[in-house]
Design a protein around this motif. Structure first.
Motif, mmCIF file in Angstrom:
data_model
loop_
_atom_site.group_PDB
_atom_site.id
_atom_site.type_symbol
_atom_site.label_atom_id
_atom_site.label_comp_id
_atom_site.label_asym_id
_atom_site.label_seq_id
_atom_site.Cartn_x
_atom_site.Cartn_y
_atom_site.Cartn_z
ATOM 1 N N LYS A 94 0.745 -1.193 0.035
ATOM 2 C CA LYS A 94 0.228 0.267 -0.009
ATOM 3 C C LYS A 94 0.825 1.332 0.082
ATOM 4 N N ASN A 95 0.129 2.431 0.142
ATOM 5 C CA ASN A 95 1.081 3.616 -0.093
ATOM 6 C C ASN A 95 0.782 4.139 1.352
ATOM 7 N N PRO A 96 1.551 4.189 2.357
ATOM 8 C CA PRO A 96 1.665 4.892 3.633
ATOM 9 C C PRO A 96 1.509 6.394 3.261
ATOM 10 N N ARG A 175 -10.661 6.721 11.032
ATOM 11 C CA ARG A 175 -10.061 5.638 10.964
ATOM 12 C C ARG A 175 -9.876 4.982 9.192
ATOM 13 N N GLU A 176 -10.373 5.837 8.332
ATOM 14 C CA GLU A 176 -10.224 5.642 7.083
ATOM 15 C C GLU A 176 -8.910 5.537 6.653
ATOM 16 N N GLY A 177 -8.399 4.408 6.082
ATOM 17 C CA GLY A 177 -6.918 4.246 5.508
ATOM 18 C C GLY A 177 -5.871 3.659 6.888
ATOM 19 N N LEU A 178 -6.721 3.634 7.786
ATOM 20 C CA LEU A 178 -5.589 3.074 9.061
ATOM 21 C C LEU A 178 -5.313 1.722 9.075
ATOM 22 N N VAL A 179 -4.180 1.337 9.321
ATOM 23 C CA VAL A 179 -3.723 0.308 9.715
ATOM 24 C C VAL A 179 -3.247 0.412 11.291
#
Length: 195
Positions: A94-96, A175-179
């Motif tokens: 993914k793209n952090p 929380r969108e896009g959160l790991v």
């Protein structure tokens, strides 16, 4: 020394005995499933590898080796970064949004808490939570508390920086896009799914 002991159906066959000397340390476990207890006695190497990788992430510095002697396969897991490495592993393809993983830890005489998180440019969230190395897939108070605190601190910071025009950010927005990985060690845990 090198110690050995054998068990059958969960009970010791013999007492702990010294089998030789050694300057190494650690534990070697050889397990053969009993067909009178287990319905299936064939293991899936990939499933076990995934679980052992998870354990190596959760226990920083631990070395775990799994070997399938029949198929001649072996995996060695060791992560000095612990759950930071876990987040990096999940975000690998993914793209952090920023280079470093945010990491917090705290410990006292009873409890240990670690949290690692990083955002990527996807829309989904991935939160992994563990209590005493057990994956709490159904969440729990630790996950609810994490989500609530994350939303609160993001809104507080956004207000301080004058980034909001009216309404606060929702928990889903934050929380969108959160790991994220939450790793807790507690004495005498009670899991909802336990019998």
């Amino acid at each position: 020394n090198l110690y050995t002991q054998e068990y059958k159906k969960g009970k010791p066959v013999n007492s702990l005995t010294i089998a030789g000397t050694s300057d190494k340390h650690g534990t070697y476990v050889r397990f053969v499933p009993d067909g009178t207890i287990f319905e299936h006695t064939v293991f899936n190497f990939d499933t076990l590898s995934n679980r052992l990788r998870e354990l190596a992430f959760l226990n920083k510095g631990l070395h775990i080796t799994i070997a399938d002697m029949i198929e001649n396969k072996e995996n060695v897991f060791h992560f000095e970064g612990g759950i930071i490495s876990f987040v990096e592993h999940v975000n690998e393809k993914k793209n952090p949004l920023f280079p470093g993983v945010i990491y917090f830890d705290n410990e006292d005489d009873k409890f240990m808490l670690e949290v690692a998180l990083q955002y990527n440019d996807s829309y989904g969230e991935q939160i992994f939570s563990f209590v005493n190395n057990i994956n709490t897939v159904d969440g729990g108070t630790h996950v609810a508390g994490f989500k609530s605190a994350l939303t609160k601190i993001c809104n507080k910071r956004a207000q301080a920086m004058n980034l909001l025009k009216g309404n606060n950010l929702s928990s889903d927005d934050v929380r969108e896009g959160l790991v994220g990985v939450i790793n807790i060690k507690v004495p005498e845990p009670q899991f909802e799914g336990q019998t």
